[in-house]
Design a protein around this motif. Sequence first.
Motif, PDB file in Angstrom:
ATOM      1  N   PRO A 253      -2.110   0.645   4.563  1.00 36.40           N
ATOM      2  CA  PRO A 253      -0.814   1.052   4.007  1.00 36.40           C
ATOM      3  C   PRO A 253       0.210   1.387   5.089  1.00 36.40           C
TER       4      PRO A 253
ATOM      5  N   GLY B  67       0.821  -1.208   0.000  1.00 38.29           N
ATOM      6  CA  GLY B  67       0.000   0.000   0.000  1.00 38.29           C
ATOM      7  C   GLY B  67       0.851   1.252   0.000  1.00 38.29           C
TER       8      GLY B  67
ATOM      9  N   PRO C  72      -4.595   1.946  -1.598  1.00 38.64           N
ATOM     10  CA  PRO C  72      -3.679   1.425  -0.576  1.00 38.64           C
ATOM     11  C   PRO C  72      -4.496   0.830   0.579  1.00 38.64           C
TER      12      PRO C  72
END
Length: 423
Positions: free
Chosen positions: A312, A291, A309
């Motif tokens: 992330p 991500g 993402p």
Amino acid sequence: MTALIALATALGLALTLLTAAAPPAAAADLLSQGRPATSSSTENAATPASAAVDGNTGTRWSSTFSDPQWLTVDLGSIATISRVGLRWEAAYARAFQIQTSDNGTAWTTIYSTTKGTGGAQTLDVDGKGRYVRVQGTQRGTAYGYSLWEFQVYGSGGGTSPGNGIPDPTTASLEATDGPLTTATYTVPGPSGFGSGTVTYPTTGGSYPGVVLMPGYQGTQENLRWLAPRLASWGFVVINVGTNTLTDDPAARGRQITAAGTQLIALGNAPGNPLSGKLNGTLGAVGHSMGGGGVMAALRDDPRFRAGVPTAPYYPNVNFSSVTDPTFFLTCQSDPVAHGDTYAVPWYNSMSQAEKLYIEVPGDHLCPMTGYGDKATQGKWIVSFLSLWLRGDTRFSPFLCGAVRDADKNNTSLVTRWMDTCQF
């Protein structure tokens, strides 16, 4: 004399009434901005076809240094074309045509010149078609052809169901597979990344490409659940294995870029199942460090037009310069990459981007295969990428408005929701 004055007065009044009654000419709409674009070639990865229709006069498409070359934009459905704007970089076309097509195969020329001078040109034209292209036949310099912007104006256009994609429903988006049949293809000789499996629609037509990137110690298994879902809704999806299991987010970002490059190359090459399947538009989905890699790709590679993402992770990095649509999917009980640590600060800093943030129950693994509510996660990701990579506004209600509220207000399903609606 009195009679002549009376007659002139009557004629003047009649003309005034006629003029007032005449409706104003309809303003032409900009149909091309953000639509999928393809080209005969690109000079390098930093000058993709999509850069000529992104509305940004600081990005450009440029071709290789040979004749002829073309740039095509897909308006989504047949439109009436009344004007074309060309903003050339120094590498301009001396001889070129503007052409339209209903199917991307048979072309009609609606403008032609052999005396192009470059610079900013506005061309009044009269034509119809779903696809519009500028076809350069003689370069004005020793370099290739290069456009800061290619703008098509007219009426109509927009999203066409096309390619067998029916109107989406909550039930169809939450199903395991979408409406299109799919097949898989193993990438031969991956360049810049470890391995790749492509899932693609078997129906005709060209589609956006999507790169899936796993997280730390992850493999293609991480996001295997997502590949067929996306492909069956009209995407060519490359599920990537990394060079090493410990690659950091920056390395994963570079591998996303490399995978996108090879995916487009396969689409442009004959003799493989992906030939003709890619329209040149790219997106990415990644988990954890993957991500973080998605964020790096959005920041660094203009070919990537939207990203997702998930949970992330990328410490000590500012992504305020990202302007592409971004969907952050995070996990409420994540001890590794909680949204408050990474995704929320990035979301708040990205003042120029369309954004969606959804936090769901679960720990760091919630977006991975075998974890979390894949029906709703899939619905949101498919809808977000369909809207921003294909311009398909039929998917917007599942992210904005009353339809999405059933998800947004369900506290057992969603623990936090932020967005920049209406989109």
